[in-house]
Scaffold this active site. Sequence first.
Site: not given
Ligand code: NDP
Ligand code: OXD
Length: 318
Positions: A233, A281
């Site tokens: 993000r 994005h």
């Molecule tokens: P998940 O919830 O599966 O993974 C999130 C990861 O971030 C987890 O490993 C989590 O830790 C870690 N995390 C969250 N907060 C913290 C913190 N404070 N400190 C350390 N680690 C942290 O999400 P996804 O992998 O499915 O997606 C991740 C992000 O990708 C989405 O939230 C979105 O913002 C972004 N995204 C962007 C897209 C794009 O097109 N640019 C498309 C889709 C998603 P833990 O494993 O311990 O919970």
């Molecule tokens: C998502 C994105 O969160 O597209 O899936 O950013």
Amino acid sequence: MKANAVLLDLKSEQQQKFDLFSKALPDHEIIEYDCKLSDEQRERIRYAAVWAPEAGLLASLPNLEVIFSSGAGVDHVFAAPQLPDRPLVRFVDPDLTGRMVEWVVLQVLMHLRQQRQYDANQREGRWEETQQPAAYQVTVGIMGFGELGQAAARALAPLGFQLSAWSRSPKTVDSVKTFHGDDQLDDFLAGTDFLVSLLPHTKETHGVLSSALFAKLKRGQFGVGPVLINAGRGKSQVEADIVKALHDGTLAGVSLDVFETEPLPADSPLWTFENAILTPHNAAVSDANALANYVTDQIKRYEKGEPLENVVDRKRGY
Ligand code: NDP
Ligand code: OXD
């Protein structure tokens, strides 16, 4: 009258495909949100699939049972004022995951092989070799090691990269050196040449990609690195610090798919760097077909009394 209406308030390209929902759920009424709903419609809506719902919309649905985020992230849903306390299901799907993996691997290789430099050389008709490390000499550190981060690691591993990852809770994954929590962040950064962020945006991750963090990255060999690759993000990054780091060489290059303000303003200095790869994005869009299948499958599960999948933990915020 069909029972259990589903409200769709999606991005326009997904909204146009509302017939996919009607086909998959013929006994449900599908309501496309267009800024007005009658009182009877509001009463019939049990489910809402949304991207960034307007303030008060979901709270105005007295019989709403489940909210679906049309993305993997949910910050845009949490940003809506008056979000009712209902289960929020996020989009987790092989189609989306595969797209993100493609984007991450592409960016890592673009920087490894200094492709932007060769593009510039080609434009100038210049035949010039630069020294290039091999993948096994570079550590890719993945910040945010959930669905997408782990899938990216699985794709990068066979290319030979050394891999590390940082998450909130501990993880054990073959061939990946894992770190977790704030106490282990510095050690993770100290061993990272290419930093890939796939973090969600929460209070804790806001602005984490800043000068202080870039200064802790490993200084790579052969003039390659450190590199920042962010498709998590935009609000997790401080763009003024990225610009400064690109100017003074703290960062050798960046790939950014997400920005503090989207669309990225035309006067952002980020547009001007040869070694900044910017995408709008769309690293991993939610495909309309995959999304319709996912949401309608979840509704069918729920109506059979089975548990919903990928329900967001509201306290953690992702
Ligand atoms: P998940 O919830 O599966 O993974 C999130 C990861 O971030 C987890 O490993 C989590 O830790 C870690 N995390 C969250 N907060 C913290 C913190 N404070 N400190 C350390 N680690 C942290 O999400 P996804 O992998 O499915 O997606 C991740 C992000 O990708 C989405 O939230 C979105 O913002 C972004 N995204 C962007 C897209 C794009 O097109 N640019 C498309 C889709 C998603 P833990 O494993 O311990 O919970
Ligand atoms: C998502 C994105 O969160 O597209 O899936 O950013």
